[in-house]
Motif scaffolding. Structure first.
Motif: not given
Length: 270
Positions: A165-173
């Motif tokens: 979830l940290t890894q995807l924290s800037e991926a948004n939609e």
């Protein structure tokens, strides 16, 4: 900051709801056909559950879709050929929670979660703050200073969930979240909390793919259920369609009964 390999044009024109497109996948391992001219599209805004008997190829399919295993055919991620994605750039958008994570170093749980920030090039303070936020979401804040090898199987699973979830924290939609049996070591409450988190990410636009054995958890949390076996899709649709008793008996070789949950109204398999 977006990776330099990902163009401004891609950022401004990515409106397609298809996160992953796979066409003509073929793969055999140990003499067993796991993917047989397999075609699949995974869409943003949905939780897609992959179901099927042991050895049906569910985990293998995830490994193929994320690039860990090679298979004949064409795979596109955000309409770009999988092989043309630089690994670091793809890691900002796609994260995988495997069944088992082998990590024997004496890292603390907090340090393991912060590993998820490596592709993001965040300042240390921001990485720590993001990791703390995700640890709270996965209910592992109290484990922050514990050494990872000392944790139980379920605690390790939740720590790694916080990491991705940290890894995807800037991926948004644009996020693509792949979960391989994420509830296998969890108690009842954390099974539901984990899938609720995945469901909430999908509602925010992420594409979520989750391998599950529990048909009732899939019925409750997935928008779309895909049953795979013998290298092909055996059923694909919402829970009422995919889990129709004749489908289950044909694929799993066991008779079941379907009823309606008295509160949530999703199907329940008995």
């Amino acid at each position: 900051m977006v990776d330099a390999h990902i163009s401004d044009q891609w950022q401004s024109t990515h409106h397609d709801s298809v996160a992953i497109s796979a066409k003509g996948l073929n793969l055999s391992l140990g003499g067993k056909v796991l993917l047989d001219d397999f075609n699949l599209e995974i869409r943003h805004g949905e939780v897609t559950a992959l179901l099927g008997p042991n050895g049906a190829g569910k985990s293998t399919l995830l490994k193929v879709l994320c690039g860990e295993l090679d298979a004949g055919g064409d795979i596109r991620i955000h309409n770009k050929n999988q092989a043309k994605w630089p690994a670091k750039a793809l890691a900002r958008y796609l994260a995988v929670l495997p069944q088992h994570s082998s990590l024997s170093f004496a890292f603390t749980a907090q340090e393991v979660v912060e590993l998820g920030a490596l592709p993001l090039d965040l300042p240390r303070a921001d990485a720590t703050a993001t990791a703390a936020e995700m640890m709270e979401k996965t209910d592992v804040t109290t484990l922050a200073d514990r050494l990872y090898p000392s944790l139980s199987g379920g605690e390790k699973q939740r720590v790694h969930f916080a990491r991705i979830l940290t890894q995807l924290s800037e991926a948004n939609e644009n996020a693509i979240l792949m979960l391989d049996e994420p509830t296998s070591a969890l108690d009842l409450a954390h099974q539901h909390k984990t899938l609720q988190l995945a469901q909430n990410m999908a509602k925010a636009g992420a594409a979520v793919i989750v391998v599950l054995h529990d048909l009732n958890l899939a019925a409750q949390y997935a928008n779309r259920l895909i049953i795979v076996n013998n290298g092909k899709i055996q059923a694909d649709g919402d829970a009422w369609h995919a889990l129709e008793p004749s489908n289950i008996e044909r694929v799993y070789g066991w008779p079941v009964t379907m009823t309606e949950h008295p509160v949530h109204k999703h199907p329940v398999i008995l």
